[in-house]
Design a protein around this motif. Structure first.
Motif, mmCIF file in Angstrom:
data_model
loop_
_atom_site.group_PDB
_atom_site.id
_atom_site.type_symbol
_atom_site.label_atom_id
_atom_site.label_comp_id
_atom_site.label_asym_id
_atom_site.label_seq_id
_atom_site.Cartn_x
_atom_site.Cartn_y
_atom_site.Cartn_z
ATOM 1 N N ASP A 31 0.831 -1.209 0.000
ATOM 2 C CA ASP A 31 0.000 0.000 0.000
ATOM 3 C C ASP A 31 0.867 1.261 0.000
ATOM 4 O OD1 ASP A 31 -2.260 -1.530 -0.025
ATOM 5 O OD2 ASP A 31 -2.860 -1.089 2.030
ATOM 6 N N ARG A 32 1.980 1.229 0.698
ATOM 7 C CA ARG A 32 2.875 2.391 0.734
ATOM 8 C C ARG A 32 3.545 2.623 -0.619
ATOM 9 N NH1 ARG A 32 7.028 2.894 5.287
ATOM 10 N NH2 ARG A 32 6.612 5.095 4.946
ATOM 11 N N LYS A 35 -0.467 1.950 -3.518
ATOM 12 C CA LYS A 35 -1.871 2.318 -3.288
ATOM 13 C C LYS A 35 -2.034 3.257 -2.107
ATOM 14 C CE LYS A 35 -2.772 -2.205 -3.192
ATOM 15 N NZ LYS A 35 -3.505 -3.427 -2.904
ATOM 16 N N TYR A 36 -1.119 4.196 -1.933
ATOM 17 C CA TYR A 36 -1.178 5.087 -0.784
ATOM 18 C C TYR A 36 -2.448 5.939 -0.821
ATOM 19 C CZ TYR A 36 0.205 8.381 2.785
ATOM 20 O OH TYR A 36 0.232 9.152 3.916
ATOM 21 N N SER A 37 -2.699 6.565 -1.952
ATOM 22 C CA SER A 37 -3.948 7.297 -2.150
ATOM 23 C C SER A 37 -4.187 7.409 -3.654
ATOM 24 C CB SER A 37 -3.876 8.697 -1.523
ATOM 25 O OG SER A 37 -3.005 9.535 -2.263
ATOM 26 N N LYS A 38 -5.398 7.796 -4.022
ATOM 27 C CA LYS A 38 -5.701 7.946 -5.449
ATOM 28 C C LYS A 38 -4.844 9.026 -6.088
ATOM 29 C CE LYS A 38 -10.344 6.163 -5.385
ATOM 30 N NZ LYS A 38 -11.711 6.288 -5.837
ATOM 31 N N GLN A 40 -1.928 10.115 -4.944
ATOM 32 C CA GLN A 40 -0.494 9.851 -4.790
ATOM 33 C C GLN A 40 -0.295 8.369 -4.462
ATOM 34 O OE1 GLN A 40 1.258 12.595 -2.097
ATOM 35 N NE2 GLN A 40 3.284 12.238 -2.909
ATOM 36 N N ASP A 43 3.665 6.500 -0.856
ATOM 37 C CA ASP A 43 3.693 7.228 0.410
ATOM 38 C C ASP A 43 4.786 8.301 0.350
ATOM 39 O OD1 ASP A 43 4.047 8.102 3.045
ATOM 40 O OD2 ASP A 43 3.900 6.086 3.896
ATOM 41 N N GLN A 100 4.747 1.683 7.781
ATOM 42 C CA GLN A 100 4.188 3.013 8.032
ATOM 43 C C GLN A 100 4.065 3.263 9.534
ATOM 44 O OE1 GLN A 100 0.460 3.798 6.061
ATOM 45 N NE2 GLN A 100 0.743 5.978 6.227
#
Length: 132
Positions: A31-32, A35-38, A40, A43, A100
């Protein structure tokens, strides 16, 4: 969880230094990396060079069979992976905390001050680690 066992915030940060040895599955950090955020996908607290190194070891989840992703491992400490030492804290200061939950220790004012103290002296960290 730490407080229920009579441990302080400092004890928690000091004991987290055990992440100077060992490894974890790439699935714990994907995820880091992807897929951290849409807005970005990576991370931003990760050092970009370190993130690139990790991405070279931990390929995007949709490019691997699930069982391969489960068995791909990375060291907690990219600098001294076989030594129990205070390098973990130096890594956090450089944006090289693998998890994280580790990296956020440097951004909180209370725990950040402890990270700086532990990074500054391996003797201080060792003494506090064995005490905790």
């Amino acid at each position: 969880m730490f407080a229920k066992r009579g441990l302080t915030t400092e004890d928690m940060v000091v004991l987290s230094g055990v992440h100077s040895i060992g490894e974890t599955q790439c699935t714990q950090i994907e995820d880091r990396l992807y897929k951290y955020s849409k807005a970005q996908p990576r991370d931003p607290s990760l050092d970009p060079t370190y993130a690139d190194e990790l991405a070279g070891k931990c390929l995007a989840p949709d490019t691997l069979p699930a069982e391969q992703a489960l068995f791909t491992m990375v060291d907690f400490d990219p600098t001294t992976p076989l030594d129990l030492n205070n390098q973990y804290y130096v890594n956090l200061m450089r944006g090289r905390g693998l998890l994280q939950s580790d990296q956020v220790l440097i951004t909180d004012p209370q725990t950040g001050a402890i990270v700086y103290r532990m990074a500054a002296s391996s003797e201080t960290w060792s003494k506090n680690f064995f005490k905790a």
